[in-house]
Structure formats: structure tokens, C-alpha cells
Design a protein around this motif. Structure first.
Motif, mmCIF file in Angstrom:
data_model
loop_
_atom_site.group_PDB
_atom_site.id
_atom_site.type_symbol
_atom_site.label_atom_id
_atom_site.label_comp_id
_atom_site.label_asym_id
_atom_site.label_seq_id
_atom_site.Cartn_x
_atom_site.Cartn_y
_atom_site.Cartn_z
ATOM 1 N N GLY A 65 0.781 -1.231 0.000
ATOM 2 C CA GLY A 65 0.000 0.000 0.000
ATOM 3 C C GLY A 65 0.812 1.280 0.000
ATOM 4 O O GLY A 65 0.255 2.364 0.037
ATOM 5 N N HIS A 66 2.129 1.175 -0.011
ATOM 6 C CA HIS A 66 2.986 2.357 0.011
ATOM 7 C C HIS A 66 3.713 2.501 -1.323
ATOM 8 O O HIS A 66 4.223 1.525 -1.877
ATOM 9 N N THR A 67 3.773 3.715 -1.791
ATOM 10 C CA THR A 67 4.485 4.003 -3.031
ATOM 11 C C THR A 67 5.976 4.010 -2.774
ATOM 12 O O THR A 67 6.449 4.682 -1.858
ATOM 13 N N VAL A 68 6.689 3.226 -3.577
ATOM 14 C CA VAL A 68 8.148 3.147 -3.468
ATOM 15 C C VAL A 68 8.721 3.702 -4.758
ATOM 16 O O VAL A 68 8.430 3.205 -5.842
ATOM 17 N N ARG A 69 9.507 4.727 -4.616
ATOM 18 C CA ARG A 69 10.132 5.388 -5.766
ATOM 19 C C ARG A 69 11.619 5.039 -5.782
ATOM 20 O O ARG A 69 12.310 5.203 -4.779
#
Length: 119
Positions: A65-69
């Protein structure tokens, strides 16, 4: 049929590499520009802007659920592709013929021809 042509410049000299580009004669440079202009004017071709170098790419994943860039390209390959265009053609052979006329394909690069999924 619709196709995406992914252009990889590979070792092809381009204006982005002034040393390599400078090794071409003025007539050879003009021929490269004319080749791309002819491709862009081919019926069925939709051009796209040239891409920035792969070093400017950012890859995005969503994990738990977390955006990883992540800085860098999606695939672990140097300059997976440098440009692209869309082509509407009768069949894959016509798309391959167009790809063979892209200057990068003749000068040390390659072009991937990928059909769109027809629904």
C-alpha cells in the motif's frame, strides 16, 4: 494493427553524443536527419518526443500500500530504449519494414516492434 516501435540507439551516433556525432561527415549527419524525417512523415506513424537519458528515469512500485520510488530505469539494461513511435500498419511485416528504415537500426542500435493487444 497498431504497433509500438521502441528505439534503442545503442552505438548509433546521435547529436546527444557530440564526439560520436562529430565523427560523421556533414552529409552523413544530414542523411540521419533526413531518415528520421522520412519515418516521421510515413502515413500511419504517430511520433513522440525524444526521451531523456535513462539516468533521469524513476521507477514506481506499490508495496504493502505504500508508493516506493526508485531512481533509475525499470529494467536493468543500459538505455533500454531511447525513443518510440506508434505505427498503424496492415501487418507486422509492414511494421518491421518501417523499423528497418529507422537510422538507429542501421547504425548500431535496434528497434523493437511490439503489437498492441487487440480487444
Amino acid at each position: 494493427m497498431k504497433f509500438l516501435l521502441l528505439i534503442n540507439y545503442g552505438d548509433a551516433p546521435t547529436p546527444l553524443d557530440p564526439d560520436a556525432w562529430g565523427r560523421l561527415s556533414p552529409d552523413e549527419q544530414k542523411a540521419v536527419y533526413a531518415g528520421y524525417q522520412a519515418i516521421n512523415q510515413t502515413p500511419g506513424v504517430t511520433t513522440a518526443p525524444q526521451l531523456e537519458p535513462v539516468e533521469k528515469a524513476v521507477t514506481v512500485h506499490v508495496k504493502d500500500g505504500h508508493t516506493v520510488r526508485t531512481d533509475g530505469p525499470l529494467v536493468d539494461a543500459h538505455d533500454a530504449f531511447s525513443g518510440y513511435l506508434f505505427y498503424e500498419a496492415d501487418d507486422v511485416d509492414q511494421a518491421v519494414e518501417l523499423a528497418s528504415r529507422i537510422p538507429a537500426a542501421r547504425m548500431g542500435g535496434a528497434v523493437e516492434v511490439r503489437p498492441f493487444l487487440e480487444r
